[in-house]
Scaffold this motif. Structure first.
Motif, PDB file in Angstrom:
ATOM      1  N   ASN A  26       0.825  -1.210   0.000  1.00 22.87           N
ATOM      2  CA  ASN A  26       0.000   0.000   0.000  1.00 22.87           C
ATOM      3  C   ASN A  26       0.858   1.259   0.000  1.00 22.87           C
ATOM      4  O   ASN A  26       1.925   1.292   0.608  1.00 22.87           O
ATOM      5  CB  ASN A  26      -0.908   0.030   1.224  1.00 22.87           C
ATOM      6  CG  ASN A  26      -2.004  -0.994   1.144  1.00 22.87           C
ATOM      7  OD1 ASN A  26      -2.184  -1.637   0.125  1.00 22.87           O
ATOM      8  ND2 ASN A  26      -2.735  -1.149   2.218  1.00 22.87           N
ATOM      9  N   HIS A  27       0.364   2.292  -0.681  1.00 23.74           N
ATOM     10  CA  HIS A  27       1.021   3.596  -0.725  1.00 23.74           C
ATOM     11  C   HIS A  27      -0.029   4.682  -0.568  1.00 23.74           C
ATOM     12  O   HIS A  27      -1.149   4.551  -1.059  1.00 23.74           O
ATOM     13  CB  HIS A  27       1.733   3.816  -2.070  1.00 23.74           C
ATOM     14  CG  HIS A  27       2.917   2.943  -2.281  1.00 23.74           C
ATOM     15  ND1 HIS A  27       4.156   3.250  -1.788  1.00 23.74           N
ATOM     16  CD2 HIS A  27       3.053   1.768  -2.923  1.00 23.74           C
ATOM     17  CE1 HIS A  27       5.006   2.302  -2.129  1.00 23.74           C
ATOM     18  NE2 HIS A  27       4.356   1.382  -2.821  1.00 23.74           N
ATOM     19  N   GLU A  28       0.358   5.776   0.078  1.00 24.47           N
ATOM     20  CA  GLU A  28      -0.492   6.956   0.161  1.00 24.47           C
ATOM     21  C   GLU A  28      -0.001   7.942  -0.884  1.00 24.47           C
ATOM     22  O   GLU A  28       1.190   8.230  -0.960  1.00 24.47           O
ATOM     23  CB  GLU A  28      -0.402   7.583   1.548  1.00 24.47           C
ATOM     24  CG  GLU A  28      -1.224   8.847   1.679  1.00 24.47           C
ATOM     25  CD  GLU A  28      -1.032   9.525   3.016  1.00 24.47           C
ATOM     26  OE1 GLU A  28      -1.952   9.468   3.834  1.00 24.47           O
ATOM     27  OE2 GLU A  28       0.053  10.097   3.226  1.00 24.47           O
ATOM     28  N   ALA A  29      -0.922   8.450  -1.700  1.00 27.98           N
ATOM     29  CA  ALA A  29      -0.546   9.393  -2.748  1.00 27.98           C
ATOM     30  C   ALA A  29      -1.469  10.598  -2.702  1.00 27.98           C
ATOM     31  O   ALA A  29      -2.656  10.472  -2.406  1.00 27.98           O
ATOM     32  CB  ALA A  29      -0.645   8.730  -4.120  1.00 27.98           C
ATOM     33  N   GLY A  30      -0.913  11.747  -3.020  1.00 26.47           N
ATOM     34  CA  GLY A  30      -1.733  12.923  -3.215  1.00 26.47           C
ATOM     35  C   GLY A  30      -2.361  12.834  -4.595  1.00 26.47           C
ATOM     36  O   GLY A  30      -1.950  12.039  -5.438  1.00 26.47           O
ATOM     37  N   ILE A  31      -3.362  13.651  -4.836  1.00 26.67           N
ATOM     38  CA  ILE A  31      -4.042  13.620  -6.128  1.00 26.67           C
ATOM     39  C   ILE A  31      -4.321  15.053  -6.557  1.00 26.67           C
ATOM     40  O   ILE A  31      -4.712  15.894  -5.748  1.00 26.67           O
ATOM     41  CB  ILE A  31      -5.333  12.766  -6.049  1.00 26.67           C
ATOM     42  CG1 ILE A  31      -6.000  12.642  -7.399  1.00 26.67           C
ATOM     43  CG2 ILE A  31      -6.277  13.273  -5.000  1.00 26.67           C
ATOM     44  CD1 ILE A  31      -7.092  11.594  -7.437  1.00 26.67           C
TER      45      ILE A  31
END
Length: 154
Positions: A26-31
């Motif tokens: 899992n990764h957290e990404a901005g959008i």
């Protein structure tokens, strides 16, 4: 001052992804979003169906995420099905792109949420499950529910 319940800032979850894919990494990404898209997300008008992450020219894009048009946006409406750029570090993009090159792997969004006032998307590398694997998971979950129900009686 009252504390928010954990998970209170979750906009939407992609429950179908857990059924179709075996998820890992899992990764957290901005959008990158426009103002009317953020307002529509605050109202909860989002659909994950058939969305995935595509890698082009060293950048990551979220494809197929449907954010419904915001009613009060006026003339500045957004395209509901446009590709949205994900904000990740270059080494994260390289690692994810390398994992997608393997046969049967894809990167899918699992959750949209607000963190510190910004919209974040949780993405995971997934390997497609076979139909019999999906059925086995459903049976196993049903059995677990039954055993928990029986244990709760005592």
């Amino acid at each position: 001052m009252s504390k928010k319940a954990p998970g209170a800032n979750v906009i939407a979850q992609n429950k179908k992804a857990r059924h179709i894919y075996e998820l890992s990494d899992n990764h957290e990404a901005g959008i990158s979003l426009t103002g009317s898209e953020v307002k529509s997300l605050r109202a909860g008008h989002v659909n994950f169906r058939d969305s995935y992450v595509d890698f082009r020219n060293g950048e990551a894009f979220l494809v197929g995420l449907h954010i419904a048009p915001y009613d009060n946006a006026g003339y500045a409406q957004h395209d509901p099905d446009r590709d949205r750029k994900l904000l990740l570090h270059a080494h994260e993009i390289e690692n994810l792109a390398r994992s997608v090159e393997q046969k049967g792997y894809t990167v899918v969004p699992t959750k949209l949420y607000f963190a510190r006032g910004k919209v974040k998307v949780d993405i995971a590398v997934g390997r497609g499950k076979k139909l019999h694997d999906q059925r086995e998971d459903l049976k196993r979950r049903a059995e677990d529910r039954d055993t928990q129900r029986e244990l709760a009686r005592f």
